[in-house]
Design a protein around this motif. Structure first.
Motif, PDB file in Angstrom:
ATOM      1  N   LYS A  52      10.610 -25.728 -38.232  1.00  0.00           N
ATOM      2  CA  LYS A  52      10.242 -24.474 -37.379  1.00  0.00           C
ATOM      3  C   LYS A  52      11.264 -24.365 -36.305  1.00  0.00           C
ATOM      4  O   LYS A  52      12.218 -25.176 -35.780  1.00  0.00           O
ATOM      5  CB  LYS A  52       8.891 -25.248 -36.202  1.00  0.00           C
ATOM      6  CG  LYS A  52       8.651 -24.444 -35.083  1.00  0.00           C
ATOM      7  CD  LYS A  52       7.520 -25.015 -34.486  1.00  0.00           C
ATOM      8  CE  LYS A  52       7.368 -24.518 -32.923  1.00  0.00           C
ATOM      9  NZ  LYS A  52       6.253 -24.943 -32.216  1.00  0.00           N
ATOM     10  N   ARG A  53      11.562 -23.122 -36.203  1.00  0.00           N
ATOM     11  CA  ARG A  53      12.558 -22.495 -35.117  1.00  0.00           C
ATOM     12  C   ARG A  53      11.995 -22.935 -33.615  1.00  0.00           C
ATOM     13  O   ARG A  53      10.974 -22.312 -33.255  1.00  0.00           O
ATOM     14  CB  ARG A  53      12.781 -21.039 -35.336  1.00  0.00           C
ATOM     15  CG  ARG A  53      13.846 -20.513 -34.523  1.00  0.00           C
ATOM     16  CD  ARG A  53      14.227 -19.200 -34.728  1.00  0.00           C
ATOM     17  NE  ARG A  53      13.097 -18.529 -33.657  1.00  0.00           N
ATOM     18  CZ  ARG A  53      12.244 -17.552 -34.162  1.00  0.00           C
ATOM     19  NH1 ARG A  53      12.304 -17.269 -35.297  1.00  0.00           N
ATOM     20  NH2 ARG A  53      11.420 -17.063 -33.116  1.00  0.00           N
ATOM     21  N   LEU A  54      12.813 -23.523 -32.903  1.00  0.00           N
ATOM     22  CA  LEU A  54      12.458 -23.678 -31.599  1.00  0.00           C
ATOM     23  C   LEU A  54      13.261 -22.522 -30.713  1.00  0.00           C
ATOM     24  O   LEU A  54      12.831 -21.995 -29.744  1.00  0.00           O
ATOM     25  CB  LEU A  54      12.902 -25.036 -31.117  1.00  0.00           C
ATOM     26  CG  LEU A  54      12.232 -26.018 -31.757  1.00  0.00           C
ATOM     27  CD1 LEU A  54      12.813 -27.430 -31.294  1.00  0.00           C
ATOM     28  CD2 LEU A  54      10.768 -26.071 -31.214  1.00  0.00           C
TER      29      LEU A  54
ATOM     30  N   GLY B 109      15.787 -15.088 -40.748  1.00  0.00           N
ATOM     31  CA  GLY B 109      15.678 -15.903 -39.777  1.00  0.00           C
ATOM     32  C   GLY B 109      14.581 -17.280 -40.337  1.00  0.00           C
ATOM     33  O   GLY B 109      14.352 -17.256 -41.560  1.00  0.00           O
ATOM     34  N   VAL B 110      14.222 -17.882 -39.178  1.00  0.00           N
ATOM     35  CA  VAL B 110      13.244 -19.115 -39.747  1.00  0.00           C
ATOM     36  C   VAL B 110      12.048 -18.823 -38.704  1.00  0.00           C
ATOM     37  O   VAL B 110      12.189 -18.445 -37.444  1.00  0.00           O
ATOM     38  CB  VAL B 110      13.829 -20.441 -39.310  1.00  0.00           C
ATOM     39  CG1 VAL B 110      12.831 -21.782 -39.677  1.00  0.00           C
ATOM     40  CG2 VAL B 110      15.135 -20.613 -40.229  1.00  0.00           C
ATOM     41  N   PHE B 111      10.684 -19.093 -39.330  1.00  0.00           N
ATOM     42  CA  PHE B 111       9.488 -18.802 -38.434  1.00  0.00           C
ATOM     43  C   PHE B 111       9.330 -19.878 -37.397  1.00  0.00           C
ATOM     44  O   PHE B 111      10.143 -20.846 -37.403  1.00  0.00           O
ATOM     45  CB  PHE B 111       8.402 -19.312 -39.445  1.00  0.00           C
ATOM     46  CG  PHE B 111       8.196 -18.485 -40.599  1.00  0.00           C
ATOM     47  CD1 PHE B 111       8.257 -16.874 -40.444  1.00  0.00           C
ATOM     48  CD2 PHE B 111       7.792 -18.908 -41.966  1.00  0.00           C
ATOM     49  CE1 PHE B 111       8.124 -16.226 -41.710  1.00  0.00           C
ATOM     50  CE2 PHE B 111       7.551 -17.966 -42.837  1.00  0.00           C
ATOM     51  CZ  PHE B 111       7.712 -16.609 -42.734  1.00  0.00           C
ATOM     52  N   ASP B 112       8.774 -19.246 -36.120  1.00  0.00           N
ATOM     53  CA  ASP B 112       8.767 -20.081 -34.998  1.00  0.00           C
ATOM     54  C   ASP B 112       7.452 -20.953 -34.995  1.00  0.00           C
ATOM     55  O   ASP B 112       6.689 -21.254 -34.092  1.00  0.00           O
ATOM     56  CB  ASP B 112       8.781 -19.010 -33.656  1.00  0.00           C
ATOM     57  CG  ASP B 112       7.688 -18.234 -33.944  1.00  0.00           C
ATOM     58  OD1 ASP B 112       6.658 -18.082 -34.750  1.00  0.00           O
ATOM     59  OD2 ASP B 112       7.613 -17.207 -32.833  1.00  0.00           O
ATOM     60  N   TYR B 113       6.973 -21.379 -36.071  1.00  0.00           N
ATOM     61  CA  TYR B 113       5.764 -22.262 -36.271  1.00  0.00           C
ATOM     62  C   TYR B 113       5.987 -23.279 -37.539  1.00  0.00           C
ATOM     63  O   TYR B 113       6.883 -22.950 -38.284  1.00  0.00           O
ATOM     64  CB  TYR B 113       4.490 -21.340 -36.674  1.00  0.00           C
ATOM     65  CG  TYR B 113       4.581 -20.436 -37.903  1.00  0.00           C
ATOM     66  CD1 TYR B 113       4.154 -21.030 -38.989  1.00  0.00           C
ATOM     67  CD2 TYR B 113       5.008 -19.167 -37.702  1.00  0.00           C
ATOM     68  CE1 TYR B 113       4.046 -20.069 -40.071  1.00  0.00           C
ATOM     69  CE2 TYR B 113       4.824 -18.211 -38.701  1.00  0.00           C
ATOM     70  CZ  TYR B 113       4.472 -18.813 -40.008  1.00  0.00           C
ATOM     71  OH  TYR B 113       4.580 -17.980 -41.098  1.00  0.00           O
ATOM     72  N   HIS B 114       5.355 -24.251 -37.305  1.00  0.00           N
ATOM     73  CA  HIS B 114       5.520 -25.397 -38.432  1.00  0.00           C
ATOM     74  C   HIS B 114       5.038 -24.894 -39.752  1.00  0.00           C
ATOM     75  O   HIS B 114       4.031 -24.458 -39.714  1.00  0.00           O
ATOM     76  CB  HIS B 114       4.881 -26.671 -38.031  1.00  0.00           C
ATOM     77  CG  HIS B 114       5.266 -27.424 -37.001  1.00  0.00           C
ATOM     78  ND1 HIS B 114       6.481 -28.021 -36.970  1.00  0.00           N
ATOM     79  CD2 HIS B 114       4.908 -27.363 -35.494  1.00  0.00           C
ATOM     80  CE1 HIS B 114       6.782 -28.717 -35.683  1.00  0.00           C
ATOM     81  NE2 HIS B 114       5.800 -28.074 -34.685  1.00  0.00           N
ATOM     82  N   HIS B 115       6.256 -24.972 -40.638  1.00  0.00           N
ATOM     83  CA  HIS B 115       5.558 -24.693 -42.049  1.00  0.00           C
ATOM     84  C   HIS B 115       6.433 -25.543 -43.156  1.00  0.00           C
ATOM     85  O   HIS B 115       7.362 -26.139 -42.470  1.00  0.00           O
ATOM     86  CB  HIS B 115       5.729 -23.098 -42.326  1.00  0.00           C
ATOM     87  CG  HIS B 115       7.186 -22.796 -42.221  1.00  0.00           C
ATOM     88  ND1 HIS B 115       7.784 -22.494 -41.145  1.00  0.00           N
ATOM     89  CD2 HIS B 115       8.011 -22.341 -43.170  1.00  0.00           C
ATOM     90  CE1 HIS B 115       9.183 -22.407 -41.314  1.00  0.00           C
ATOM     91  NE2 HIS B 115       9.191 -21.998 -42.722  1.00  0.00           N
ATOM     92  N   TYR B 116       6.010 -25.613 -44.415  1.00  0.00           N
ATOM     93  CA  TYR B 116       7.009 -26.209 -45.271  1.00  0.00           C
ATOM     94  C   TYR B 116       6.364 -25.430 -46.651  1.00  0.00           C
ATOM     95  O   TYR B 116       5.539 -24.424 -46.721  1.00  0.00           O
ATOM     96  CB  TYR B 116       6.531 -27.651 -45.429  1.00  0.00           C
ATOM     97  CG  TYR B 116       5.003 -27.819 -45.604  1.00  0.00           C
ATOM     98  CD1 TYR B 116       4.555 -28.161 -46.981  1.00  0.00           C
ATOM     99  CD2 TYR B 116       3.897 -27.825 -44.545  1.00  0.00           C
ATOM    100  CE1 TYR B 116       3.272 -28.473 -47.311  1.00  0.00           C
ATOM    101  CE2 TYR B 116       2.703 -28.336 -44.948  1.00  0.00           C
ATOM    102  CZ  TYR B 116       2.277 -28.445 -46.259  1.00  0.00           C
ATOM    103  OH  TYR B 116       1.202 -28.685 -46.329  1.00  0.00           O
TER     104      TYR B 116
ATOM    105  N   VAL C  52      13.080 -27.803 -35.127  1.00  0.00           N
ATOM    106  CA  VAL C  52      12.474 -29.203 -35.434  1.00  0.00           C
ATOM    107  C   VAL C  52      11.835 -29.436 -36.867  1.00  0.00           C
ATOM    108  O   VAL C  52      11.259 -28.619 -37.275  1.00  0.00           O
ATOM    109  CB  VAL C  52      11.153 -29.280 -34.211  1.00  0.00           C
ATOM    110  CG1 VAL C  52       9.940 -28.431 -34.713  1.00  0.00           C
ATOM    111  CG2 VAL C  52      10.824 -30.687 -34.299  1.00  0.00           C
ATOM    112  N   LEU C  53      12.439 -30.451 -37.300  1.00  0.00           N
ATOM    113  CA  LEU C  53      11.995 -30.979 -38.737  1.00  0.00           C
ATOM    114  C   LEU C  53      11.119 -31.981 -38.736  1.00  0.00           C
ATOM    115  O   LEU C  53      11.218 -33.022 -37.854  1.00  0.00           O
ATOM    116  CB  LEU C  53      13.412 -31.347 -39.444  1.00  0.00           C
ATOM    117  CG  LEU C  53      14.459 -30.376 -39.578  1.00  0.00           C
ATOM    118  CD1 LEU C  53      15.768 -30.794 -40.381  1.00  0.00           C
ATOM    119  CD2 LEU C  53      14.183 -28.860 -40.019  1.00  0.00           C
ATOM    120  N   GLY C  54      10.216 -32.015 -39.635  1.00  0.00           N
ATOM    121  CA  GLY C  54       9.462 -33.208 -40.008  1.00  0.00           C
ATOM    122  C   GLY C  54       8.029 -33.029 -39.182  1.00  0.00           C
ATOM    123  O   GLY C  54       7.167 -33.972 -39.467  1.00  0.00           O
TER     124      GLY C  54
END
Length: 171
Positions: free
Chosen positions: A108-110, A57-64, A82-84
């Motif tokens: 981040k996954r919303l 999946g994709v993490f539910d917090y902002h990362h890069y 949400v990207l960016g």
């Protein structure tokens, strides 16, 4: 090649002070490119030279990732990302969609459907890092992002893909 580019959206993000994003390269959205064979997404990414792959999946917090570009292919379900960074852009992806994130691009996954699965891969099988925008990361990550080379192949179309044309123009 022109018909391929018509199916690709480009999104540009700037440094928001926390998430650096890439200073020159756009995010690429390939809508529905693997809708007929989503279960093969991971092997297709690998075939096109994008390795060190995973299915999850994709993490539910902002990362890069400051040291690698990343391709994400939706294998099943849907996801809203949400990207960016915090004030970035919401993007809806569904089965068969692929998004390519240049190094430094926050994601981040919303929300996601219960059956959501995504395949991730990195050019040449790069061993990626995960950054979250901590202040101490900043000087090093800005240098790392700048030093990540343009991939040798497009994750969807291989050696003649639009990523090569679009990203090499902006280098």
């Amino acid at each position: 090649m022109n018909e391929r580019k018509e199916n690709i959206e480009t999104l540009f993000f700037t440094d928001d002070g926390v998430i650096p994003n890439h200073p020159n390269l756009p995010v690429l959205l390939y809508k529905g490119v693997w809708a007929k064979e989503p279960s093969r997404a991971e092997s297709l990414l690998n075939r096109n030279g994008w390795g060190n792959s995973w299915l999850n999946g994709v993490f539910d917090y902002h990362h890069y990732h400051s040291n690698a570009h990343e391709a994400l292919a939706v294998v099943s379900g849907f996801v809203q990302l949400v990207l960016g960074g915090e004030k970035g852009q919401r993007v809806y992806l569904q089965t068969g969609d692929v998004v390519v994130l240049p190094a430094g691009t926050g994601h981040k996954r919303l929300e996601a459907s219960p059956d959501f699965r995504i395949a991730g891969a990195y050019p040449g099988g790069t061993d990626y890092n995960t950054r979250t925008g901590e202040p101490g990361e900043r000087p090093e990550v800005l240098r790392e992002i700048r030093d990540v080379p343009i991939p040798d192949a497009d994750p969807v179309y291989g050696n003649e893909g639009p990523l090569l044309e679009l990203w090499n123009k902006r280098k």
